[in-house]
Motif scaffolding. Structure first.
Motif, mmCIF file in Angstrom:
data_model
loop_
_atom_site.group_PDB
_atom_site.id
_atom_site.type_symbol
_atom_site.label_atom_id
_atom_site.label_comp_id
_atom_site.label_asym_id
_atom_site.label_seq_id
_atom_site.Cartn_x
_atom_site.Cartn_y
_atom_site.Cartn_z
ATOM 1 N N ILE A 63 0.848 -1.191 0.000
ATOM 2 C CA ILE A 63 0.000 0.000 0.000
ATOM 3 C C ILE A 63 0.880 1.236 0.000
ATOM 4 O O ILE A 63 1.879 1.309 0.710
ATOM 5 N N THR A 64 0.519 2.226 -0.809
ATOM 6 C CA THR A 64 1.102 3.551 -0.715
ATOM 7 C C THR A 64 -0.042 4.560 -0.673
ATOM 8 O O THR A 64 -1.203 4.203 -0.933
ATOM 9 N N THR A 65 0.261 5.793 -0.335
ATOM 10 C CA THR A 65 -0.786 6.823 -0.249
ATOM 11 C C THR A 65 -0.409 8.020 -1.111
ATOM 12 O O THR A 65 0.760 8.400 -1.192
ATOM 13 N N ILE A 66 -1.427 8.593 -1.737
ATOM 14 C CA ILE A 66 -1.294 9.826 -2.506
ATOM 15 C C ILE A 66 -2.488 10.701 -2.173
ATOM 16 O O ILE A 66 -3.637 10.254 -2.299
ATOM 17 N N ASP A 67 -2.242 11.924 -1.723
ATOM 18 C CA ASP A 67 -3.330 12.829 -1.328
ATOM 19 C C ASP A 67 -4.269 12.151 -0.327
ATOM 20 O O ASP A 67 -5.494 12.275 -0.410
ATOM 21 N N SER A 68 -3.695 11.412 0.604
ATOM 22 C CA SER A 68 -4.437 10.689 1.640
ATOM 23 C C SER A 68 -5.302 9.562 1.078
ATOM 24 O O SER A 68 -6.123 8.996 1.801
ATOM 25 N N GLN A 69 -5.133 9.238 -0.186
ATOM 26 C CA GLN A 69 -5.865 8.143 -0.807
ATOM 27 C C GLN A 69 -4.961 6.908 -0.888
ATOM 28 O O GLN A 69 -3.801 7.004 -1.280
ATOM 29 N N LEU A 70 -5.512 5.757 -0.543
ATOM 30 C CA LEU A 70 -4.743 4.520 -0.569
ATOM 31 C C LEU A 70 -4.641 3.964 -1.983
ATOM 32 O O LEU A 70 -5.618 3.985 -2.736
ATOM 33 N N ILE A 71 -3.476 3.472 -2.332
ATOM 34 C CA ILE A 71 -3.277 2.738 -3.582
ATOM 35 C C ILE A 71 -2.708 1.372 -3.237
ATOM 36 O O ILE A 71 -1.605 1.267 -2.689
ATOM 37 N N HIS A 72 -3.472 0.344 -3.549
ATOM 38 C CA HIS A 72 -2.978 -1.020 -3.390
ATOM 39 C C HIS A 72 -2.262 -1.437 -4.664
ATOM 40 O O HIS A 72 -2.760 -1.230 -5.770
ATOM 41 N N TYR A 73 -1.075 -2.049 -4.510
ATOM 42 C CA TYR A 73 -0.326 -2.495 -5.680
ATOM 43 C C TYR A 73 0.435 -3.773 -5.364
ATOM 44 O O TYR A 73 0.626 -4.140 -4.198
ATOM 45 N N GLU A 74 0.870 -4.447 -6.411
ATOM 46 C CA GLU A 74 1.704 -5.638 -6.310
ATOM 47 C C GLU A 74 2.865 -5.491 -7.284
ATOM 48 O O GLU A 74 2.742 -4.824 -8.321
ATOM 49 N N VAL A 75 3.990 -6.097 -6.955
ATOM 50 C CA VAL A 75 5.182 -5.997 -7.793
ATOM 51 C C VAL A 75 5.870 -7.347 -7.833
ATOM 52 O O VAL A 75 5.879 -8.084 -6.849
ATOM 53 N N LEU A 76 6.436 -7.668 -9.006
ATOM 54 C CA LEU A 76 7.068 -8.968 -9.197
ATOM 55 C C LEU A 76 8.142 -8.856 -10.262
ATOM 56 O O LEU A 76 7.916 -8.254 -11.317
ATOM 57 N N GLY A 77 9.326 -9.430 -10.009
ATOM 58 C CA GLY A 77 10.364 -9.520 -11.018
ATOM 59 C C GLY A 77 11.415 -8.435 -10.921
ATOM 60 O O GLY A 77 11.396 -7.574 -10.036
ATOM 61 N N ARG A 78 12.352 -8.479 -11.879
ATOM 62 C CA ARG A 78 13.447 -7.516 -11.950
ATOM 63 C C ARG A 78 13.623 -7.064 -13.398
ATOM 64 O O ARG A 78 13.283 -7.793 -14.314
ATOM 65 N N GLY A 79 14.194 -5.872 -13.562
ATOM 66 C CA GLY A 79 14.451 -5.373 -14.901
ATOM 67 C C GLY A 79 13.735 -4.065 -15.163
ATOM 68 O O GLY A 79 13.350 -3.348 -14.235
ATOM 69 N N GLN A 80 13.551 -3.741 -16.449
ATOM 70 C CA GLN A 80 12.856 -2.510 -16.822
ATOM 71 C C GLN A 80 11.426 -2.536 -16.300
ATOM 72 O O GLN A 80 10.741 -3.553 -16.380
ATOM 73 N N PRO A 81 10.933 -1.425 -15.761
ATOM 74 C CA PRO A 81 9.577 -1.407 -15.193
ATOM 75 C C PRO A 81 8.488 -1.558 -16.257
ATOM 76 O O PRO A 81 8.536 -0.935 -17.319
ATOM 77 N N LEU A 82 7.508 -2.384 -15.942
ATOM 78 C CA LEU A 82 6.337 -2.614 -16.788
ATOM 79 C C LEU A 82 5.112 -2.514 -15.880
ATOM 80 O O LEU A 82 5.010 -3.248 -14.896
ATOM 81 N N ILE A 83 4.215 -1.607 -16.198
ATOM 82 C CA ILE A 83 3.057 -1.336 -15.340
ATOM 83 C C ILE A 83 1.773 -1.763 -16.043
ATOM 84 O O ILE A 83 1.478 -1.321 -17.150
ATOM 85 N N PHE A 84 0.994 -2.634 -15.381
ATOM 86 C CA PHE A 84 -0.303 -3.081 -15.879
ATOM 87 C C PHE A 84 -1.408 -2.250 -15.226
ATOM 88 O O PHE A 84 -1.398 -2.039 -14.010
ATOM 89 N N ILE A 85 -2.385 -1.811 -16.031
ATOM 90 C CA ILE A 85 -3.512 -1.024 -15.519
ATOM 91 C C ILE A 85 -4.813 -1.714 -15.935
ATOM 92 O O ILE A 85 -5.073 -1.904 -17.123
#
Length: 263
Positions: free
Chosen positions: A3-25
């Motif tokens: 979990i991270t927060t932005i403007d007091s809003q929670l963002i749930h996220y998951e991360v896996l692996g190594r290398g160049q960043p790839l973001i799924f939305i």
């Protein structure tokens, strides 16, 4: 769970692996979780991230943040807050495809490549299947009553239907053709031919089905709205082929294997 927060809003996220960043939305039906098979498949090559948009999954449910601009800013703030190295690779589906496209159009220097799945090129290509739907009926409206996926069924009741209706109403009045045609980054457009929520580019927009100028168009004949779940191996091979080799390709052709056409 992270979990991270932005403007007091929670963002749930998951991360896996190594290398160049790839973001799924993710899109309108589900959460980060349906990206998990793709994250596993690509994590040997990339550091993969997936997060829940506001109104979905385990992120905050605050209607003031249910807009396209808020979601585009969310991507930017997520990258900043986690210190994700730029440029990133973005992969978006449905609502997430619109968000990823608009983020890339505004911040091309931050994105290496963009892959979209079920991107409504205009409001006319977004059907009303989810209008008025509750969480119990969303999946059946999109997939039919005979099919479902565990990655969606386990998360669907976390969706705030206000987030769905507000974003669909907003996007239903918009057109993204100029963003597509003027994008100066490699772009992959993937559609399921059986998709009854987002229609393929047709009519006056049929020219978008041509693969030109680092833009690649692929239709998966037997797939509906979730090719990443219905044809996991084929979808993941396609995505990896696009990311690794798009600079050498003129076209991607879906077969039992991926046939490359070299420049």
């Amino acid at each position: 769970m992270s979990i991270t927060t932005i403007d007091s809003q929670l963002i749930h996220y998951e991360v896996l692996g190594r290398g160049q960043p790839l973001i799924f939305i993710h899109g309108w039906v589900g959460s980060w979780r349906y990206w998990w098979p793709s994250m596993q498949a690509l994590s040997a090559h990339y550091r993969t991230f997936a997060f829940d948009l506001w109104g979905y999954g385990d992120s905050s449910k605050t209607p003031d943040y249910y807009s396209l601009n808020a979601y585009v800013n969310m991507v930017d703030q997520f990258i900043d807050k986690l210190g994700v190295a730029r440029p990133v690779i973005l992969v978006g589906h449905g609502l997430g495809a619109v968000v990823a496209l608009n983020y890339t159009a505004k911040n091309p220097e931050n994105v290496a490549k963009l892959a979209t799945i079920s991107l409504p090129v205009s409001g006319a290509h977004l059907t009303n299947k989810l209008q008025g739907a509750d969480t119990d009926s969303m999946v059946s409206r999109v997939l039919g009553r005979s099919e479902s996926f565990a990655e969606i069924d386990s998360e669907i009741r976390k969706v705030d239907t206000i987030a769905v209706s507000k974003s669909m109403d907003e996007i239903g009045k918009m057109d993204f053709v100029s963003e597509i045609t003027n994008l100066n980054r490699p772009l992959l457009l993937v559609y399921g031919r059986q998709d009854n929520l987002v229609l393929q580019p047709n009519g006056e927009y049929s020219y978008l089905q041509q693969s030109v100028n680092d833009r690649f168009y692929v239709e998966l004949e037997l797939c509906h709205h979730f090719p990443m779940l219905q044809e996991k191996a084929k979808f993941n091979r396609l995505l990896l082929d696009f990311i690794i080799a798009s600079a050498e390709l003129t076209e991607l052709t879906p077969k039992e294997y991926w046939q490359r056409r070299i420049r």
